[in-house]
Design a protein around this motif. Structure first.
Motif, PDB file in Angstrom:
ATOM      1  N   LEU A   1      81.814 -12.445 -64.312  1.00 20.98           N
ATOM      2  CA  LEU A   1      81.550 -13.561 -63.410  1.00 20.98           C
ATOM      3  C   LEU A   1      82.176 -13.265 -62.053  1.00 20.98           C
ATOM      4  N   TRP A   2      81.620 -13.911 -61.008  1.00 24.38           N
ATOM      5  CA  TRP A   2      82.074 -13.676 -59.626  1.00 24.38           C
ATOM      6  C   TRP A   2      81.905 -14.945 -58.812  1.00 24.38           C
ATOM      7  N   VAL A   3      82.946 -15.368 -58.096  1.00 19.36           N
ATOM      8  CA  VAL A   3      82.846 -16.472 -57.129  1.00 19.36           C
ATOM      9  C   VAL A   3      83.448 -16.004 -55.805  1.00 19.36           C
ATOM     10  N   HIS A   4      82.969 -16.599 -54.716  1.00 23.91           N
ATOM     11  CA  HIS A   4      83.367 -16.157 -53.373  1.00 23.91           C
ATOM     12  C   HIS A   4      83.428 -17.351 -52.441  1.00 23.91           C
ATOM     13  N   ASN A   5      84.448 -17.372 -51.602  1.00 21.22           N
ATOM     14  CA  ASN A   5      84.512 -18.296 -50.476  1.00 21.22           C
ATOM     15  C   ASN A   5      84.633 -17.451 -49.214  1.00 21.22           C
ATOM     16  N   GLY A   6      83.802 -17.721 -48.233  1.00 19.99           N
ATOM     17  CA  GLY A   6      83.815 -16.948 -47.004  1.00 19.99           C
ATOM     18  C   GLY A   6      82.409 -16.564 -46.604  1.00 19.99           C
ATOM     19  N   SER A   7      82.272 -15.457 -45.892  1.00 25.35           N
ATOM     20  CA  SER A   7      80.946 -15.046 -45.441  1.00 25.35           C
ATOM     21  C   SER A   7      80.980 -13.632 -44.895  1.00 25.35           C
TER      22      SER A   7
END
Length: 278
Positions: free
Chosen positions: A110-116
């Motif tokens: 699984l993978w989650v990301h905050n940012g851009s």
């Protein structure tokens, strides 16, 4: 941007973190205190493991705001897990659709990301062409976050996670420089294989989004013996969060700038994160 949490430890119901804390993830979807946006209502998702090592995690994602999803509340109330990631999304320009909601899943990962990725529309073609052709068919959405995940998989996430994410970040920055994009990468990331969990805090400009990890349970019990919710948790229990879920003094420690952490059985790790050209 977005908000996310990563939990590992004694099995608990998802609602214990999604709904019950004063500053729960659902509260943050409406009233984020540290995010770029106060409201994160462009979709949500949660991925969880049943405790059987190596199994593919379950995944529930929706395009509406998390605070208004009755099915999420039912799942959170009735589901226990020793390891899960949850995410609330504020779009940075890509469509609000289910395939763009986190967590992203590949096999047992699984993978989650905050940012851009800044000016992703300009850099996207070069970045996507660097994805392993065998992985390309598994990209279903249009976000920079999903491309980052598949680049990390391309560069060896399943074998050497930290090195793989450093190579992904190095490629993004290299392509960004080639297009004249200043400070192209902003990220806090959590990824897990169902056994260990890795988190990353990095930005090209050196001013990354907020990220915190929980203090050791034994220390918290000593500080707050009256807190009944700490008594049933194992010493291995850890939380990584975009912003604290409560206000207990000493309960949350900031993840240092340009660093990575590993939550695992035994001693956890904290190290320096340095992008590297693949």
């Amino acid at each position: 941007m977005c908000r996310w949490i990563a939990y590992s430890g004694s099995p608990i119901r998802l609602e214990e973190l999604l709904y019950r804390p004063r500053y729960s993830l659902i509260d943050q979807s409406l009233h984020s205190r540290l995010g770029v946006e106060t409201t994160n209502g462009d979709g949500f998702g949660v991925g969880w493991y049943t405790g059987n090592g190596g199994d593919e995690p379950a995944l529930y994602r929706g395009t509406g705001p998390a605070w208004n999803d009755a099915n999420l509340r039912e799942i959170a109330r009735s589901t226990q897990s020793p390891l899960f990631l949850a995410h609330i999304r504020a779009s940075t320009g890509t469509a609000v659709q289910q395939t763009n909601c986190h967590p992203f899943r590949y096999a047992n990962w699984l993978w989650v990301h905050n940012g851009s990725i800044r000016e992703f529309h300009r850099l996207k073609r070069d970045l996507v062409l660097a994805v392993d052709p065998d992985l390309y068919p598994f990209m279903a959405g249009s976000t920079d976050s999903e491309v980052m995940f598949h680049l990390a998989l391309t560069y060896g996430l399943r074998d050497r996670p930290v090195a793989a994410v450093e190579r992904m970040a190095g490629l993004v920055e290299s392509v960004g420089r080639a297009y004249g994009v200043p400070d192209p990468l902003q990220m806090t990331v959590a990824t897990t294989d169902g056994d260990r969990t890795w988190c990353f805090r990095y930005s090209s400009e050196g001013r990354s989004r907020s990220l915190f990890y929980s203090t050791e349970i034994s220390a918290l019990r000593h500080l707050y013996p009256e807190q009944a919710n700490l008594r049933g948790l194992s010493e291995e229990t850890r939380l990584i969060v975009s912003e604290p879920l409560g206000e207990l003094e000493g309960a949350w420690q900031p993840v240092p700038e340009s660093s990575y952490g590993v939550i695992q059985k035994g001693d956890d790790e904290l190290g320096r994160f340095e992008p590297a050209m693949p």
